[in-house]
Design a protein around this motif. Structure first.
Motif, mmCIF file in Angstrom:
data_model
loop_
_atom_site.group_PDB
_atom_site.id
_atom_site.type_symbol
_atom_site.label_atom_id
_atom_site.label_comp_id
_atom_site.label_asym_id
_atom_site.label_seq_id
_atom_site.Cartn_x
_atom_site.Cartn_y
_atom_site.Cartn_z
ATOM 1 N N LEU A 1 5.812 -6.983 -12.732
ATOM 2 C CA LEU A 1 4.748 -6.158 -13.224
ATOM 3 C C LEU A 1 3.737 -5.417 -12.321
ATOM 4 O O LEU A 1 3.539 -6.533 -11.472
ATOM 5 C CB LEU A 1 3.905 -7.183 -14.335
ATOM 6 N N LEU A 2 3.953 -4.247 -12.146
ATOM 7 C CA LEU A 2 3.253 -3.614 -11.041
ATOM 8 C C LEU A 2 2.066 -2.924 -11.551
ATOM 9 O O LEU A 2 1.985 -2.202 -12.346
ATOM 10 C CB LEU A 2 4.029 -2.578 -10.296
ATOM 11 N N VAL A 3 0.843 -3.107 -10.651
ATOM 12 C CA VAL A 3 -0.425 -2.753 -10.983
ATOM 13 C C VAL A 3 -1.014 -1.671 -9.759
ATOM 14 O O VAL A 3 -1.300 -2.139 -8.816
ATOM 15 C CB VAL A 3 -1.384 -3.792 -11.223
ATOM 16 N N TRP A 4 -1.143 -0.460 -9.928
ATOM 17 C CA TRP A 4 -1.778 0.358 -8.861
ATOM 18 C C TRP A 4 -3.256 0.746 -9.298
ATOM 19 O O TRP A 4 -3.655 0.800 -9.984
ATOM 20 C CB TRP A 4 -0.822 1.737 -9.168
ATOM 21 N N ASP A 5 -3.652 0.773 -7.753
ATOM 22 C CA ASP A 5 -5.120 1.390 -7.877
ATOM 23 C C ASP A 5 -5.020 2.927 -7.546
ATOM 24 O O ASP A 5 -4.831 2.929 -6.185
ATOM 25 C CB ASP A 5 -6.098 0.717 -7.226
ATOM 26 N N ASN A 6 -5.320 3.748 -8.303
ATOM 27 C CA ASN A 6 -5.015 5.149 -7.809
ATOM 28 C C ASN A 6 -6.463 5.955 -7.601
ATOM 29 O O ASN A 6 -6.220 7.422 -7.540
ATOM 30 C CB ASN A 6 -4.493 5.872 -9.092
ATOM 31 N N ASN A 7 -7.525 5.511 -7.648
ATOM 32 C CA ASN A 7 -8.830 6.074 -7.242
ATOM 33 C C ASN A 7 -9.641 5.300 -6.335
ATOM 34 O O ASN A 7 -9.957 3.972 -6.714
ATOM 35 C CB ASN A 7 -9.505 6.469 -8.574
ATOM 36 N N TYR B 1 0.904 -1.257 0.047
ATOM 37 C CA TYR B 1 0.213 0.100 0.219
ATOM 38 C C TYR B 1 0.861 1.216 -0.037
ATOM 39 O O TYR B 1 0.800 2.040 0.830
ATOM 40 C CB TYR B 1 -0.925 -0.007 1.247
ATOM 41 N N PRO B 2 1.447 1.460 -1.164
ATOM 42 C CA PRO B 2 2.333 2.777 -1.231
ATOM 43 C C PRO B 2 1.579 3.951 -1.537
ATOM 44 O O PRO B 2 2.425 5.135 -1.478
ATOM 45 C CB PRO B 2 3.414 2.428 -2.331
ATOM 46 N N GLY B 3 0.442 3.742 -2.061
ATOM 47 C CA GLY B 3 -0.239 5.150 -2.610
ATOM 48 C C GLY B 3 -0.247 5.309 -3.877
ATOM 49 O O GLY B 3 0.310 4.058 -4.551
ATOM 50 N N PRO B 4 -0.981 5.991 -4.585
ATOM 51 C CA PRO B 4 -1.181 6.297 -5.998
ATOM 52 C C PRO B 4 -0.164 6.493 -6.819
ATOM 53 O O PRO B 4 1.026 7.020 -6.186
ATOM 54 C CB PRO B 4 -2.014 7.337 -6.166
ATOM 55 N N HIS B 5 0.126 6.012 -7.945
ATOM 56 C CA HIS B 5 1.190 5.912 -8.779
ATOM 57 C C HIS B 5 0.953 5.979 -10.346
ATOM 58 O O HIS B 5 0.204 5.405 -10.709
ATOM 59 C CB HIS B 5 2.057 5.050 -8.450
ATOM 60 N N ALA B 6 1.412 6.708 -10.951
ATOM 61 C CA ALA B 6 1.352 6.888 -12.572
ATOM 62 C C ALA B 6 2.313 6.026 -12.935
ATOM 63 O O ALA B 6 3.405 6.330 -13.015
ATOM 64 C CB ALA B 6 1.345 8.343 -13.108
ATOM 65 N N GLY B 7 1.906 4.960 -13.441
ATOM 66 C CA GLY B 7 2.874 3.903 -14.160
ATOM 67 C C GLY B 7 3.275 4.309 -15.620
ATOM 68 O O GLY B 7 3.014 5.357 -16.039
ATOM 69 N N ASP B 8 3.807 3.267 -16.233
ATOM 70 C CA ASP B 8 4.175 3.594 -17.606
ATOM 71 C C ASP B 8 2.838 3.662 -18.660
ATOM 72 O O ASP B 8 2.723 4.131 -19.626
ATOM 73 C CB ASP B 8 5.036 2.309 -18.085
ATOM 74 N N LEU B 9 1.843 2.826 -18.077
ATOM 75 C CA LEU B 9 0.554 2.864 -18.836
ATOM 76 C C LEU B 9 -0.459 3.212 -17.699
ATOM 77 O O LEU B 9 -0.491 2.978 -16.569
ATOM 78 C CB LEU B 9 0.151 1.385 -19.230
ATOM 79 N N CYS B 10 -1.540 4.099 -18.354
ATOM 80 C CA CYS B 10 -2.514 4.508 -17.415
ATOM 81 C C CYS B 10 -3.858 4.261 -18.064
ATOM 82 O O CYS B 10 -4.065 4.203 -19.188
ATOM 83 C CB CYS B 10 -2.644 5.968 -17.222
ATOM 84 N N THR B 11 -4.925 3.828 -17.331
ATOM 85 C CA THR B 11 -6.391 3.705 -17.840
ATOM 86 C C THR B 11 -6.982 4.852 -18.479
ATOM 87 O O THR B 11 -6.198 6.011 -18.073
ATOM 88 C CB THR B 11 -7.143 3.237 -16.456
ATOM 89 N N ASP B 12 -7.592 4.657 -19.307
ATOM 90 C CA ASP B 12 -8.191 5.900 -20.101
ATOM 91 C C ASP B 12 -9.371 6.605 -19.484
ATOM 92 O O ASP B 12 -9.211 7.784 -18.931
ATOM 93 C CB ASP B 12 -8.298 5.340 -21.425
ATOM 94 N N GLU B 13 -10.317 6.044 -19.574
ATOM 95 C CA GLU B 13 -11.858 6.665 -19.211
ATOM 96 C C GLU B 13 -12.493 6.000 -17.871
ATOM 97 O O GLU B 13 -12.097 4.512 -17.917
ATOM 98 C CB GLU B 13 -12.567 6.672 -20.349
ATOM 99 N N PRO B 14 -13.236 6.220 -17.269
ATOM 100 C CA PRO B 14 -13.759 7.734 -17.255
ATOM 101 C C PRO B 14 -12.837 8.870 -16.856
ATOM 102 O O PRO B 14 -12.891 9.756 -17.153
ATOM 103 C CB PRO B 14 -15.018 7.702 -16.330
#
Length: 141
Positions: free
Chosen positions: A63-69, A34-47
């Motif tokens: 392969l690292l996958v963050w939940d930012n919201n 639980y390190p907090g939000p992160h903008a990775g090399d790829l970001c989801t698009d919408e909404p």
């Protein structure tokens, strides 16, 4: 004294922000932190841009996958690996806002991964195609 020792041990275990996650039948292992939000090399698009993100780290093939919201959606990474034929693999970060799923891929040195990240619903294993990033190809070495 024994009761006090057990309480300290339980508190210490509870303070660890790392959870072991059951791994499917593959060469990968999984960890959640639980390190907090992160903008990775790829970001989801919408909404909303970058509600979920992913990055590949060559050192150790992670392969690292963050939940930012804190939107109630899970973040799914969809990928192909050089040692799995044409099998598409989907792994889910369903652990909530601020969590990071770490997929230790154990790829061969000459291997590769091609991945994208999407928002979805873990309980039903469905995802929103409009939220998906483009594909990114990364070499293990």
């Amino acid at each position: 004294m024994k009761k006090h020792s057990k309480l300290i041990g339980a508190a210490a275990a509870g303070m660890l922000a790392v959870l072991a996650v059951a791994a499917p039948a593959s060469a990968s292992t999984y960890t959640v932190t639980y390190p907090g939000p992160h903008a990775g090399d790829l970001c989801t698009d919408e909404p909303n841009y970058c509600d979920g993100s992913a990055s590949f780290v060559r050192d150790g093939e992670h392969l690292l996958v963050w939940d930012n919201n804190a939107d109630g959606h899970s973040v799914m990474v969809m990928y192909y690996r050089s040692d799995s034929g044409n099998t598409q693999i989907r792994d889910w970060n369903q652990y909530g806002y601020g969590s990071r799923l770490d997929i230790n891929m154990n790829l061969p040195e000459t291997g590769w991964v091609e991945y994208r990240v999407c928002l979805g619903e873990y309980p039903t294993q469905t995802y929103d195609m409009n939220s998906c990033s483009g594909w990114l190809h990364e070499s293990a070495s």
